[in-house]
Design a protein around this motif. Structure first.
Motif, PDB file in Angstrom:
ATOM      1  N   LEU A 168     -10.723 -13.844  16.937  1.00 39.13           N
ATOM      2  CA  LEU A 168     -11.388 -14.659  15.913  1.00 39.13           C
ATOM      3  C   LEU A 168     -10.517 -14.813  14.671  1.00 39.13           C
ATOM      4  O   LEU A 168     -10.445 -15.896  14.079  1.00 39.13           O
ATOM      5  CB  LEU A 168     -12.732 -14.048  15.538  1.00 39.13           C
ATOM      6  N   THR A 169      -9.834 -13.748  14.277  1.00 41.85           N
ATOM      7  CA  THR A 169      -8.958 -13.814  13.114  1.00 41.85           C
ATOM      8  C   THR A 169      -7.775 -14.736  13.372  1.00 41.85           C
ATOM      9  O   THR A 169      -7.410 -15.557  12.529  1.00 41.85           O
ATOM     10  CB  THR A 169      -8.464 -12.406  12.734  1.00 41.85           C
ATOM     11  N   THR A 170      -7.171 -14.619  14.559  1.00 39.83           N
ATOM     12  CA  THR A 170      -6.026 -15.458  14.897  1.00 39.83           C
ATOM     13  C   THR A 170      -6.410 -16.937  14.929  1.00 39.83           C
ATOM     14  O   THR A 170      -5.720 -17.777  14.348  1.00 39.83           O
ATOM     15  CB  THR A 170      -5.452 -15.042  16.261  1.00 39.83           C
ATOM     16  N   CYS A 171      -7.506 -17.238  15.589  1.00 42.54           N
ATOM     17  CA  CYS A 171      -7.961 -18.634  15.657  1.00 42.54           C
ATOM     18  C   CYS A 171      -8.355 -19.151  14.273  1.00 42.54           C
ATOM     19  O   CYS A 171      -8.078 -20.306  13.935  1.00 42.54           O
ATOM     20  CB  CYS A 171      -9.130 -18.763  16.614  1.00 42.54           C
ATOM     21  N   GLY A 172      -8.980 -18.294  13.471  1.00 49.87           N
ATOM     22  CA  GLY A 172      -9.378 -18.706  12.128  1.00 49.87           C
ATOM     23  C   GLY A 172      -8.191 -19.011  11.235  1.00 49.87           C
ATOM     24  O   GLY A 172      -8.171 -20.021  10.527  1.00 49.87           O
ATOM     25  N   VAL A 173      -7.165 -18.162  11.279  1.00 51.31           N
ATOM     26  CA  VAL A 173      -5.967 -18.404  10.466  1.00 51.31           C
ATOM     27  C   VAL A 173      -5.249 -19.663  10.945  1.00 51.31           C
ATOM     28  O   VAL A 173      -4.781 -20.472  10.138  1.00 51.31           O
ATOM     29  CB  VAL A 173      -5.032 -17.177  10.497  1.00 51.31           C
ATOM     30  N   TYR A 174      -5.168 -19.849  12.261  1.00 49.56           N
ATOM     31  CA  TYR A 174      -4.536 -21.054  12.801  1.00 49.56           C
ATOM     32  C   TYR A 174      -5.261 -22.311  12.320  1.00 49.56           C
ATOM     33  O   TYR A 174      -4.627 -23.285  11.918  1.00 49.56           O
ATOM     34  CB  TYR A 174      -4.527 -21.003  14.328  1.00 49.56           C
ATOM     35  N   VAL A 225      -7.223 -22.622   9.650  1.00 49.65           N
ATOM     36  CA  VAL A 225      -7.149 -22.775   8.195  1.00 49.65           C
ATOM     37  C   VAL A 225      -5.833 -23.452   7.793  1.00 49.65           C
ATOM     38  O   VAL A 225      -5.783 -24.170   6.794  1.00 49.65           O
ATOM     39  CB  VAL A 225      -7.306 -21.400   7.501  1.00 49.65           C
ATOM     40  N   LEU A 226      -4.795 -23.279   8.587  1.00 49.30           N
ATOM     41  CA  LEU A 226      -3.497 -23.867   8.268  1.00 49.30           C
ATOM     42  C   LEU A 226      -3.353 -25.323   8.731  1.00 49.30           C
ATOM     43  O   LEU A 226      -2.286 -25.913   8.570  1.00 49.30           O
ATOM     44  CB  LEU A 226      -2.386 -23.020   8.893  1.00 49.30           C
ATOM     45  N   ARG A 227      -4.391 -25.908   9.291  1.00 45.98           N
ATOM     46  CA  ARG A 227      -4.340 -27.316   9.700  1.00 45.98           C
ATOM     47  C   ARG A 227      -4.425 -28.199   8.471  1.00 45.98           C
ATOM     48  O   ARG A 227      -4.785 -27.760   7.385  1.00 45.98           O
ATOM     49  CB  ARG A 227      -5.504 -27.656  10.640  1.00 45.98           C
ATOM     50  N   GLU A 228      -4.136 -29.494   8.631  1.00 46.43           N
ATOM     51  CA  GLU A 228      -4.119 -30.382   7.477  1.00 46.43           C
ATOM     52  C   GLU A 228      -5.356 -31.270   7.356  1.00 46.43           C
ATOM     53  O   GLU A 228      -5.443 -32.072   6.453  1.00 46.43           O
ATOM     54  CB  GLU A 228      -2.864 -31.240   7.495  1.00 46.43           C
ATOM     55  N   ARG A 229      -6.301 -31.126   8.243  1.00 47.34           N
ATOM     56  CA  ARG A 229      -7.564 -31.862   8.142  1.00 47.34           C
ATOM     57  C   ARG A 229      -8.649 -30.919   7.629  1.00 47.34           C
ATOM     58  O   ARG A 229      -8.553 -29.705   7.763  1.00 47.34           O
ATOM     59  CB  ARG A 229      -7.986 -32.413   9.506  1.00 47.34           C
ATOM     60  N   THR A 230      -9.703 -31.478   7.050  1.00 48.69           N
ATOM     61  CA  THR A 230     -10.701 -30.621   6.416  1.00 48.69           C
ATOM     62  C   THR A 230     -11.640 -29.951   7.412  1.00 48.69           C
ATOM     63  O   THR A 230     -12.028 -28.803   7.204  1.00 48.69           O
ATOM     64  CB  THR A 230     -11.540 -31.428   5.408  1.00 48.69           C
ATOM     65  N   PHE A 231     -12.018 -30.634   8.496  1.00 47.48           N
ATOM     66  CA  PHE A 231     -12.951 -30.013   9.437  1.00 47.48           C
ATOM     67  C   PHE A 231     -12.370 -28.772  10.111  1.00 47.48           C
ATOM     68  O   PHE A 231     -13.064 -27.749  10.196  1.00 47.48           O
ATOM     69  CB  PHE A 231     -13.438 -31.022  10.474  1.00 47.48           C
ATOM     70  N   PRO A 232     -11.119 -28.783  10.591  1.00 47.66           N
ATOM     71  CA  PRO A 232     -10.570 -27.530  11.143  1.00 47.66           C
ATOM     72  C   PRO A 232     -10.474 -26.406  10.118  1.00 47.66           C
ATOM     73  O   PRO A 232     -10.629 -25.240  10.460  1.00 47.66           O
ATOM     74  CB  PRO A 232      -9.185 -27.937  11.648  1.00 47.66           C
ATOM     75  N   ILE A 254     -12.610 -25.882   7.644  1.00 48.67           N
ATOM     76  CA  ILE A 254     -13.972 -25.346   7.533  1.00 48.67           C
ATOM     77  C   ILE A 254     -14.302 -24.491   8.748  1.00 48.67           C
ATOM     78  O   ILE A 254     -14.872 -23.397   8.620  1.00 48.67           O
ATOM     79  CB  ILE A 254     -14.988 -26.491   7.361  1.00 48.67           C
ATOM     80  N   LEU A 255     -13.934 -24.953   9.927  1.00 45.12           N
ATOM     81  CA  LEU A 255     -14.168 -24.186  11.148  1.00 45.12           C
ATOM     82  C   LEU A 255     -13.381 -22.878  11.136  1.00 45.12           C
ATOM     83  O   LEU A 255     -13.884 -21.827  11.558  1.00 45.12           O
ATOM     84  CB  LEU A 255     -13.798 -25.029  12.367  1.00 45.12           C
ATOM     85  N   GLY A 256     -12.153 -22.909  10.623  1.00 46.50           N
ATOM     86  CA  GLY A 256     -11.347 -21.697  10.520  1.00 46.50           C
ATOM     87  C   GLY A 256     -11.943 -20.674   9.566  1.00 46.50           C
ATOM     88  O   GLY A 256     -11.950 -19.474   9.844  1.00 46.50           O
ATOM     89  N   LEU A 257     -12.466 -21.138   8.440  1.00 42.42           N
ATOM     90  CA  LEU A 257     -13.123 -20.221   7.505  1.00 42.42           C
ATOM     91  C   LEU A 257     -14.371 -19.607   8.121  1.00 42.42           C
ATOM     92  O   LEU A 257     -14.681 -18.434   7.893  1.00 42.42           O
ATOM     93  CB  LEU A 257     -13.470 -20.949   6.208  1.00 42.42           C
ATOM     94  N   THR A 258     -15.076 -20.385   8.921  1.00 43.21           N
ATOM     95  CA  THR A 258     -16.261 -19.866   9.604  1.00 43.21           C
ATOM     96  C   THR A 258     -15.869 -18.795  10.617  1.00 43.21           C
ATOM     97  O   THR A 258     -16.517 -17.744  10.702  1.00 43.21           O
ATOM     98  CB  THR A 258     -17.013 -21.014  10.292  1.00 43.21           C
ATOM     99  N   LEU A 259     -14.797 -19.039  11.379  1.00 38.68           N
ATOM    100  CA  LEU A 259     -14.343 -18.034  12.343  1.00 38.68           C
ATOM    101  C   LEU A 259     -13.861 -16.762  11.640  1.00 38.68           C
ATOM    102  O   LEU A 259     -14.084 -15.656  12.135  1.00 38.68           O
ATOM    103  CB  LEU A 259     -13.225 -18.611  13.218  1.00 38.68           C
ATOM    104  N   LEU A 260     -13.208 -16.914  10.501  1.00 35.41           N
ATOM    105  CA  LEU A 260     -12.798 -15.732   9.741  1.00 35.41           C
ATOM    106  C   LEU A 260     -14.005 -14.940   9.239  1.00 35.41           C
ATOM    107  O   LEU A 260     -13.977 -13.703   9.234  1.00 35.41           O
ATOM    108  CB  LEU A 260     -11.911 -16.140   8.564  1.00 35.41           C
TER     109      LEU A 260
END
Length: 111
Positions: free
Chosen positions: A12-18, A20-27, A29-35
């Motif tokens: 979950l941490t790995t996917c969340g950090v990945y 969060v580093l995307r350049e679109r807003t929805f990923p 937000i999804l990354g922060l949720t996974l974190l």
């Protein structure tokens, strides 16, 4: 059980950090949720994983610490509020700028 929980937290941490580093807003937000899910699982694991143990303390008995469970419930509510706020903020930025990049640059402005 501990290995499975540790792997779940790491994934979950790995996917969340990945995300969060995307350049679109929805990923993002999804990354922060996974974190936040990873943090919730970590808090749950800090309360000692014990099966069929009562949450009340008796003399000389095994017990489950109720404090991490209360912290997780609080974190779930705060995380839901944060996710709703970020989604509305992203929709507002999308409606005003017409683009959903995190840095608000357009495709033709990129070097």
């Amino acid at each position: 059980m501990e290995l499975l929980l540790a792997l779940a937290i790491g994934l979950l941490t790995t996917c969340g950090v990945y995300l969060v580093l995307r350049e679109r807003t929805f990923p993002v937000i999804l990354g922060l949720t996974l974190l936040s899910y990873a943090v919730n699982l970590f808090l749950f694991a800090s309360g000692r994983l014990s099966i069929d143990a009562p949450p009340l303390i008796a003399a000389g008995a095994r017990y489950t610490d109720p404090l991490p469970q209360a912290l997780i419930l609080t974190a779930i509510v705060i995380g839901f509020g944060m996710t709703a706020y970020l989604a509305m903020l992203a929709l507002r930025a999308l409606s005003e700028s017409g683009d959903d990049h995190v840095d608000a640059r357009k495709e033709d402005d990129r070097p």
